[in-house]
Design a protein around this motif. Structure first.
Motif, short mmCIF file in Angstrom:
data_model
loop_
_atom_site.label_atom_id
_atom_site.label_comp_id
_atom_site.label_asym_id
_atom_site.label_seq_id
_atom_site.Cartn_x
_atom_site.Cartn_y
_atom_site.Cartn_z
N ASP A 91 0.83 -1.22 0.00
CA ASP A 91 0.00 0.00 0.00
C ASP A 91 0.85 1.26 0.00
O ASP A 91 0.54 2.24 0.68
CB ASP A 91 -0.97 0.02 1.19
CG ASP A 91 -1.95 -1.16 1.15
OD1 ASP A 91 -2.23 -1.65 0.04
OD2 ASP A 91 -2.40 -1.57 2.22
N LEU A 92 1.92 1.26 -0.79
CA LEU A 92 2.82 2.41 -0.87
C LEU A 92 2.54 3.30 -2.06
O LEU A 92 3.07 4.41 -2.14
CB LEU A 92 4.28 1.93 -0.90
CG LEU A 92 4.71 1.11 0.33
CD1 LEU A 92 6.10 0.58 0.15
CD2 LEU A 92 4.58 1.92 1.61
N LEU A 93 1.72 2.84 -3.00
CA LEU A 93 1.23 3.70 -4.07
C LEU A 93 -0.05 4.37 -3.59
O LEU A 93 -0.75 3.82 -2.73
CB LEU A 93 0.97 2.87 -5.33
CG LEU A 93 2.21 2.27 -5.99
CD1 LEU A 93 1.81 1.35 -7.14
CD2 LEU A 93 3.16 3.35 -6.48
N PRO A 94 -0.39 5.54 -4.10
CA PRO A 94 -1.59 6.23 -3.60
C PRO A 94 -2.82 5.33 -3.60
O PRO A 94 -3.11 4.64 -4.57
CB PRO A 94 -1.75 7.40 -4.59
CG PRO A 94 -0.35 7.67 -5.04
CD PRO A 94 0.32 6.32 -5.12
N GLN A 95 -3.51 5.33 -2.46
CA GLN A 95 -4.67 4.48 -2.24
C GLN A 95 -5.90 5.34 -1.95
O GLN A 95 -5.77 6.40 -1.34
CB GLN A 95 -4.44 3.54 -1.05
CG GLN A 95 -3.19 2.71 -1.11
CD GLN A 95 -3.25 1.65 -2.16
OE1 GLN A 95 -4.24 0.93 -2.28
NE2 GLN A 95 -2.21 1.55 -2.97
N PRO A 96 -7.10 4.86 -2.34
CA PRO A 96 -8.31 5.57 -1.94
C PRO A 96 -8.39 5.63 -0.41
O PRO A 96 -8.09 4.65 0.27
CB PRO A 96 -9.44 4.71 -2.50
CG PRO A 96 -8.81 3.86 -3.55
CD PRO A 96 -7.38 3.66 -3.15
N GLY A 97 -8.76 6.77 0.11
CA GLY A 97 -8.92 6.89 1.55
C GLY A 97 -7.67 7.26 2.31
O GLY A 97 -7.70 7.31 3.55
N TRP A 98 -6.54 7.52 1.60
CA TRP A 98 -5.36 7.97 2.33
C TRP A 98 -5.69 9.26 3.06
O TRP A 98 -6.30 10.16 2.48
CB TRP A 98 -4.22 8.24 1.36
CG TRP A 98 -3.30 7.08 1.11
CD1 TRP A 98 -3.51 5.79 1.45
CD2 TRP A 98 -2.03 7.14 0.45
NE1 TRP A 98 -2.44 5.02 1.05
CE2 TRP A 98 -1.53 5.83 0.43
CE3 TRP A 98 -1.30 8.18 -0.12
CZ2 TRP A 98 -0.30 5.53 -0.14
CZ3 TRP A 98 -0.07 7.86 -0.69
CH2 TRP A 98 0.42 6.56 -0.69
N PRO A 99 -5.29 9.40 4.32
CA PRO A 99 -5.53 10.67 5.03
C PRO A 99 -4.67 11.79 4.44
O PRO A 99 -3.66 11.53 3.78
CB PRO A 99 -5.11 10.35 6.47
CG PRO A 99 -4.26 9.14 6.39
CD PRO A 99 -4.65 8.38 5.16
N GLU A 100 -5.05 13.00 4.70
CA GLU A 100 -4.31 14.17 4.24
C GLU A 100 -2.86 14.08 4.70
O GLU A 100 -2.57 13.80 5.85
CB GLU A 100 -4.96 15.44 4.82
CG GLU A 100 -4.32 16.72 4.34
CD GLU A 100 -4.66 17.04 2.91
OE1 GLU A 100 -3.85 17.72 2.26
OE2 GLU A 100 -5.74 16.63 2.43
N GLY A 101 -1.93 14.29 3.77
CA GLY A 101 -0.51 14.29 4.10
C GLY A 101 0.13 12.92 4.17
O GLY A 101 1.32 12.81 4.49
N HIS A 102 -0.61 11.86 3.88
CA HIS A 102 -0.05 10.52 4.03
C HIS A 102 1.05 10.24 3.02
O HIS A 102 1.98 9.47 3.31
CB HIS A 102 -1.16 9.46 3.91
CG HIS A 102 -0.69 8.08 4.24
ND1 HIS A 102 -0.19 7.74 5.48
CD2 HIS A 102 -0.63 6.95 3.50
CE1 HIS A 102 0.15 6.46 5.48
NE2 HIS A 102 -0.11 5.97 4.29
N GLY A 103 0.97 10.85 1.85
CA GLY A 103 2.02 10.65 0.85
C GLY A 103 3.39 11.02 1.40
O GLY A 103 4.39 10.34 1.14
N ALA A 104 3.46 12.11 2.18
CA ALA A 104 4.73 12.52 2.79
C ALA A 104 5.20 11.48 3.80
O ALA A 104 6.40 11.21 3.91
CB ALA A 104 4.57 13.88 3.47
N SER A 105 4.27 10.86 4.53
CA SER A 105 4.64 9.81 5.49
C SER A 105 5.22 8.61 4.76
O SER A 105 6.19 7.99 5.24
CB SER A 105 3.42 9.38 6.30
OG SER A 105 2.93 10.46 7.07
N VAL A 106 4.65 8.25 3.63
CA VAL A 106 5.16 7.13 2.84
C VAL A 106 6.58 7.44 2.35
O VAL A 106 7.48 6.59 2.44
CB VAL A 106 4.22 6.82 1.65
CG1 VAL A 106 4.89 5.85 0.67
CG2 VAL A 106 2.90 6.26 2.15
N ARG A 107 6.79 8.65 1.86
CA ARG A 107 8.13 9.02 1.37
C ARG A 107 9.16 8.97 2.50
O ARG A 107 10.29 8.48 2.30
CB ARG A 107 8.09 10.40 0.71
CG ARG A 107 7.35 10.40 -0.62
CD ARG A 107 7.48 11.71 -1.36
NE ARG A 107 6.83 12.82 -0.69
CZ ARG A 107 5.54 13.12 -0.82
NH1 ARG A 107 4.75 12.36 -1.58
NH2 ARG A 107 5.02 14.16 -0.18
#
Length: 197
Positions: free
Chosen positions: A146-162
């Motif tokens: 689940d490291l590619l953008p997923q439906p329902g990711w909370p705001e700012g989660h992309g930065a957490s993944v990076r």
């Protein structure tokens, strides 16, 4: 090339139906499942940890790859959701179900290391990462999805993944590979002993 698995665990259709009835939408997808089965099959007599049982889709894939001597511990916060998996696999002696907060379980666990750790929930991935990695045996594998953008990711989660990817890739005690496939994976193999073992 079609990369969908040709063989699926016998229990998977029933688990998928139970997930739909329960409104549970976070089950392990089939390509990730096929990778779990393959990794489990590389560890005869292996010890496997799954963080985030859900209704048991990932559990089914892991069990399908495990031999008779392998053992799986699977941890889930939501006991009502995990109950589906408990009922499905109640006669399989290879799996032990733990209904607990994954972070608390990681903090308290003092047993043997694991040959494969699949972190499919926040604890062991976005929290308690060092504890989860400390449980990977030398030569063992740590897998997250689940490291590619997923439906329902909370705001700012992309930065957490990076941040997570950077932290894992900078570790000297693991070799890592990113896989922009299925839901997005990172696999890490321990190349140096943990201070714990």
């Amino acid at each position: 090339m079609d990369d969908m698995p040709r063989r699926i665990p016998d229990s998977l259709p029933a688990l998928r139906a139970a997930a739909r009835r329960a409104g549970f939408t976070l089950s392990c997808e089939e390509r990730t499942g096929s990778l779990l089965a393959l990794l489990a099959a590389t560890r005869p007599g292996g010890r496997i940890l799954e963080l985030g049982t859900g209704v048991g889709a990932g559990t089914a894939w892991l069990l399908s790859g495990m031999d008779a001597a392998s053992r799986l511990v699977t941890v889930e916060l939501d006991e009502a959701v995990q109950k589906v998996a408990r009922e499905q696999f109640r006669s399989d002696p290879r799996v032990a179900f733990v209904a607990a907060d994954g972070g608390a379980w990681l903090e308290e666990y003092e047993g043997e290391a694991f040959d494969l750790v699949f972190a499919d929930t926040w604890p062991g991935k976005f929290t308690h990462l060092d504890r989860a990695l400390a449980l990977v045996a030398p030569g063992g594998t740590y897998l997250i999805d689940d490291l590619l953008p997923q439906p329902g990711w909370p705001e700012g989660h992309g930065a957490s993944v990076r941040r997570l990817l950077t932290e894992l890739e900078e570790r000297a005690d693991f070799r890592t590979v990113r896989m922009a496939w299925a839901s997005g994976h990172l696999m890490a193999v321990r190349t140096a002993p943990s201070g714990r073992w």
